[in-house]
Scaffold this active site. Structure first.
Site, PDB file in Angstrom:
ATOM      1  N   LYS A   1       1.875   3.652  18.028  1.00 24.13           N
ATOM      2  CA  LYS A   1       1.866   5.061  17.609  1.00 24.13           C
ATOM      3  C   LYS A   1       1.963   6.015  18.804  1.00 24.13           C
ATOM      4  CE  LYS A   1      -0.912   3.893  13.562  1.00 24.13           C
ATOM      5  NZ  LYS A   1      -2.309   3.683  13.119  1.00 24.13           N
TER       6      LYS A   1
ATOM      7  N   ASP B   1      -1.553  -1.558  17.567  1.00 21.28           N
ATOM      8  CA  ASP B   1      -1.159  -0.577  16.552  1.00 21.28           C
ATOM      9  C   ASP B   1      -1.230   0.844  17.138  1.00 21.28           C
ATOM     10  OD1 ASP B   1      -0.840   0.255  13.555  1.00 21.28           O
ATOM     11  OD2 ASP B   1      -2.621   1.336  14.239  1.00 21.28           O
TER      12      ASP B   1
ATOM     13  N   THR C   1       0.832  -1.213   0.000  1.00 27.59           N
ATOM     14  CA  THR C   1       0.000   0.000   0.000  1.00 27.59           C
ATOM     15  C   THR C   1       0.863   1.259   0.000  1.00 27.59           C
ATOM     16  OG1 THR C   1      -1.657  -1.214   1.243  1.00 27.59           O
ATOM     17  CG2 THR C   1      -1.869   1.186   1.224  1.00 27.59           C
ATOM     18  N   VAL C   2       1.803   1.339   0.944  1.00 27.95           N
ATOM     19  CA  VAL C   2       2.596   2.570   1.091  1.00 27.95           C
ATOM     20  C   VAL C   2       3.676   2.647   0.007  1.00 27.95           C
ATOM     21  CG1 VAL C   2       3.894   4.020   2.684  1.00 27.95           C
ATOM     22  CG2 VAL C   2       2.186   2.435   3.584  1.00 27.95           C
TER      23      VAL C   2
ATOM     24  N   GLU D   1      -7.168  -6.233   8.533  1.00 25.99           N
ATOM     25  CA  GLU D   1      -6.291  -7.341   8.144  1.00 25.99           C
ATOM     26  C   GLU D   1      -6.991  -8.677   8.398  1.00 25.99           C
ATOM     27  OE1 GLU D   1      -3.069  -6.972   7.103  1.00 25.99           O
ATOM     28  OE2 GLU D   1      -3.199  -4.795   7.195  1.00 25.99           O
TER      29      GLU D   1
ATOM     30  N   GLY E   1      -3.776   4.628   4.087  1.00 25.96           N
ATOM     31  CA  GLY E   1      -4.093   4.714   2.663  1.00 25.96           C
ATOM     32  C   GLY E   1      -2.878   5.109   1.851  1.00 25.96           C
TER      33      GLY E   1
HETATM   34  N1  LIG Z   1      -1.204   0.757   4.900  1.00 28.88           N
HETATM   35  C1  LIG Z   1      -1.215   1.937   5.470  1.00 28.88           C
HETATM   36  O1  LIG Z   1      -2.103   2.758   5.239  1.00 28.88           O
HETATM   37  C2  LIG Z   1      -0.107   2.311   6.425  1.00 28.88           C
HETATM   38  C3  LIG Z   1      -0.205   3.524   7.126  1.00 28.88           C
HETATM   39  C4  LIG Z   1       0.829   3.930   7.946  1.00 28.88           C
HETATM   40  C5  LIG Z   1       1.918   3.105   8.116  1.00 28.88           C
HETATM   41  N2  LIG Z   1       1.979   1.901   7.463  1.00 28.88           N
HETATM   42  C6  LIG Z   1       3.172   1.073   7.659  1.00 28.88           C
HETATM   43  O2  LIG Z   1       3.861   0.991   6.431  1.00 28.88           O
HETATM   44  C7  LIG Z   1       4.510  -0.266   6.329  1.00 28.88           C
HETATM   45  C8  LIG Z   1       4.035  -0.962   5.071  1.00 28.88           C
HETATM   46  O3  LIG Z   1       2.648  -1.142   5.162  1.00 28.88           O
HETATM   47  P1  LIG Z   1       1.757  -1.564   3.900  1.00 28.88           P
HETATM   48  O4  LIG Z   1       0.348  -1.383   4.319  1.00 28.88           O
HETATM   49  O5  LIG Z   1       2.247  -0.887   2.691  1.00 28.88           O
HETATM   50  O6  LIG Z   1       2.069  -3.129   3.851  1.00 28.88           O
HETATM   51  P2  LIG Z   1       1.707  -4.156   2.677  1.00 28.88           P
HETATM   52  O7  LIG Z   1       0.704  -3.593   1.767  1.00 28.88           O
HETATM   53  O8  LIG Z   1       1.462  -5.450   3.349  1.00 28.88           O
HETATM   54  O9  LIG Z   1       3.100  -4.249   1.881  1.00 28.88           O
HETATM   55  C9  LIG Z   1       4.249  -4.841   2.437  1.00 28.88           C
HETATM   56  C10 LIG Z   1       5.308  -4.913   1.369  1.00 28.88           C
HETATM   57  O10 LIG Z   1       6.489  -5.499   1.937  1.00 28.88           O
HETATM   58  C11 LIG Z   1       6.939  -6.564   1.096  1.00 28.88           C
HETATM   59  N3  LIG Z   1       7.597  -7.568   1.915  1.00 28.88           N
HETATM   60  C12 LIG Z   1       7.061  -8.380   2.848  1.00 28.88           C
HETATM   61  N4  LIG Z   1       8.010  -9.189   3.372  1.00 28.88           N
HETATM   62  C13 LIG Z   1       9.152  -8.868   2.723  1.00 28.88           C
HETATM   63  C14 LIG Z   1      10.489  -9.362   2.793  1.00 28.88           C
HETATM   64  N5  LIG Z   1      10.807 -10.340   3.636  1.00 28.88           N
HETATM   65  N6  LIG Z   1      11.416  -8.798   1.988  1.00 28.88           N
HETATM   66  C15 LIG Z   1      11.093  -7.820   1.120  1.00 28.88           C
HETATM   67  N7  LIG Z   1       9.849  -7.303   1.017  1.00 28.88           N
HETATM   68  C16 LIG Z   1       8.907  -7.838   1.810  1.00 28.88           C
HETATM   69  C17 LIG Z   1       5.697  -7.092   0.414  1.00 28.88           C
HETATM   70  O11 LIG Z   1       6.076  -7.758  -0.777  1.00 28.88           O
HETATM   71  P3  LIG Z   1       5.002  -8.306  -1.859  1.00 28.88           P
HETATM   72  O12 LIG Z   1       4.351  -7.086  -2.441  1.00 28.88           O
HETATM   73  O13 LIG Z   1       5.830  -9.017  -2.878  1.00 28.88           O
HETATM   74  O14 LIG Z   1       4.072  -9.188  -1.099  1.00 28.88           O
HETATM   75  C18 LIG Z   1       4.907  -5.804   0.178  1.00 28.88           C
HETATM   76  O15 LIG Z   1       5.338  -5.193  -1.007  1.00 28.88           O
HETATM   77  C19 LIG Z   1       4.187  -1.006   7.630  1.00 28.88           C
HETATM   78  O16 LIG Z   1       5.202  -0.774   8.565  1.00 28.88           O
HETATM   79  C20 LIG Z   1       2.908  -0.348   8.086  1.00 28.88           C
HETATM   80  O17 LIG Z   1       2.710  -0.429   9.480  1.00 28.88           O
HETATM   81  C21 LIG Z   1       0.990   1.493   6.634  1.00 28.88           C
END
Ligand SMILES: NC(=O)c1ccc[n+]([C@@H]2O[C@H](COP(=O)([O-])OP(=O)(O)OC[C@H]3O[C@@H](n4cnc5c(N)ncnc54)[C@H](OP(=O)(O)O)[C@@H]3O)[C@@H](O)[C@H]2O)c1
Length: 429
Positions: free
Chosen positions: A206, A202, A15-16, A191, A303
């Site tokens: 924060k 979570d 997502t990010v 999730e 988001g």
């Molecule tokens: N989602 C939000 O709105 C949001 C908001 C604030 C903060 N965050 C934080 O931002 C971070 C990312 O969140 P997200 O929502 O973007 O997560 P996500 O959608 O689950 O994406 C995670 C990414 O990490 C990759 N990944 C997982 N294991 C890995 C590994 N061992 N080596 C290399 N890459 C790996 C995944 O690869 P694949 O794509 O190949 O599966 C995916 O691209 C987290 O720390 C989360 O807490 C998220």
């Protein structure tokens, strides 16, 4: 030294990470201080995964640590997630090599932020994490930069959009917790394993980070007191509403008694109060400074768009050479915050009971509270069909929290009380 071209490595394309790739593709004019930001390498779990953006123009790295170490990468952006494993290893590698690090990973910063800050400052590089708290709503920079001229006493708000969405839906459509959670999972708002969100962890990550920024101490996730929303019943939402309140998952960090109280728990906010009126997946935060007074911010906490904008703001800080200590003071001087004893915390409470339908019960409950020194503020008796007893609900005046908890235990032991009393705190807002 100022550069005209910054080469960025992005680990994590979910997502990010996906949001960031799209942002930089859509904004060729994004040039803080006249310099250019260019993604040169990416890493994720699977190279072949179908994505709605093109990564063909970037070097692919199977291992995020190798990406962090690559000599062509000037700035490392970690968007994988998780307090341990590849995210931590890659961040440590980049910092040790003297590269600026940007992350959205609240679990990592809340758990290992103190040690990572020492590493960053020892290598004289920034460690930035605006997207880790409140997504695109700038809470981190607010505390790290704008509030440093003041002394902050309280930071409190709604920091988990999934929980707020569930509570909002339960109230608006009279639906049970399980029903709304299942729908949120179906729609991708929650999730598959919702424990981190609904268990309050979570929000605790924060608020731990915000406490460190607000009070100039080392993040100490282990000292956070955490209670989630999984025990909230529709009945409590309705009764709270009848009493003039709305239930919210409130995360707070308060300076008190030489320590810092950092906690996450469901709490009743008065109807009309900005926390009660924060609906759906929005986040909200109060910051109280001794000189500035009270500030309130509200906005999206998650988001692709909002979080990518927050990561881009950190990239701009790197490119403009903006520098601050990671947590307000030099990392080697930070002490972890110490918790506050419940005996010293004053608060009001909502207590719901199910009692036998017989005379003298209410008097027994009132006497038990009076003996403990807790006075009743309001009282409500509801007839609920098929409840198996008479639900009564009362709110208390402010008392030490330990005294209220002890009184609840004594009430639970009364013969006319049919099930464990439900105690919720009333937010100090
Ligand atoms: N989602 C939000 O709105 C949001 C908001 C604030 C903060 N965050 C934080 O931002 C971070 C990312 O969140 P997200 O929502 O973007 O997560 P996500 O959608 O689950 O994406 C995670 C990414 O990490 C990759 N990944 C997982 N294991 C890995 C590994 N061992 N080596 C290399 N890459 C790996 C995944 O690869 P694949 O794509 O190949 O599966 C995916 O691209 C987290 O720390 C989360 O807490 C998220």
């Amino acid at each position: 030294m100022a550069k005209s071209h910054w080469r960025i490595g992005v680990a994590g394309l979910g997502t990010v990470g996906g949001g960031l790739v799209k942002f930089l593709a859509e904004r060729p004019d994004f040039a803080p201080a006249g310099a250019r930001a260019e993604i040169v390498g990416v890493s994720a779990r699977s190279k072949d995964r179908l994505r709605d953006f093109d990564i063909g123009g970037y070097r692919w790295f199977e291992d995020p640590v190798a990406l962090a170490a690559d000599p062509d990468v000037d700035v490392f952006v970690e968007l994988i997630g998780g307090a341990e494993g590849p995210a931590k290893a890659a961040v440590e590698t980049a910092l040790k090599l003297g590269k600026p690090v940007i992350t959205a990973n609240k679990a990592l910063i809340a758990t290992h932020g103190a040690a990572l800050a020492v590493l960053a400052e020892a290598h004289d590089v920034p460690l930035l994490f605006e997207a880790a708290v409140m997504g695109g709503t700038p809470a981190v920079k607010m505390l790290r930069e704008a509030m440093v001229g003041d002394e902050v006493d309280t930071v409190a708000g709604i920091l988990n959009g999934t929980c707020n969405y569930i509570l909002t839906e339960m109230e608006a459509r009279s639906r049970t917790f399980a029903d709304v959670l299942a729908e949120a999972q179906r729609l991708g708002y929650a999730e598959a394993d919702p424990t981190t969100d609904i268990g309050g962890f979570d929000a605790a990550h924060k608020i731990t980070i915000l406490a460190a920024l607000a009070f100039g101490c080392a993040p100490n996730f282990a000292a956070a007191e955490i209670e989630g929303v999984d025990q909230i019943e529709l009945l409590d939402i309705k009764l709270a509403h009848d009493l003039g309140y709305r239930i919210r998952l409130v995360a707070s960090a308060v300076r008190a008694d030489g320590g810092v109280s950092v906690r996450v728990h469901p709490a009743l906010a008065p109807l009309g109060h900005p926390l009660a009126e924060t609906r759906g997946a929005l986040n909200a935060l109060f910051i109280e400074g001794r000189r500035i007074g009270r500030i309130f911010i509200q906005g999206p906490g998650a988001g692709a768009g909002p979080t990518a904008a927050a990561v881009a703001a950190d990239i701009a800080d790197v490119m403009t050479l903006a520098r601050r200590p990671v947590f307000q003071a030099a990392a080697t001087t930070l002490a972890p915050f110490t918790g506050v004893d419940a005996a010293h915390r004053l608060g009001k409470a909502y207590i719901r009971l199910l009692v036998k339908d017989q005379p003298g019960v209410i008097a027994a409950v009132s006497e038990t509270l009076a003996e403990a020194g807790v006075s009743i503020d309001s009282f409500l008796q509801k007839s609920v069909e098929d409840a198996g007893g008479v639900p009564i609900v009362l709110t208390t005046h402010a008392s030490p929290e330990s005294v209220i908890l002890e009184a609840v235990e004594r009430i639970a032991a009364l013969p006319a009380v049919l099930e464990r009393p439900r105690m919720l705190r009333i937010a100090r807002v």
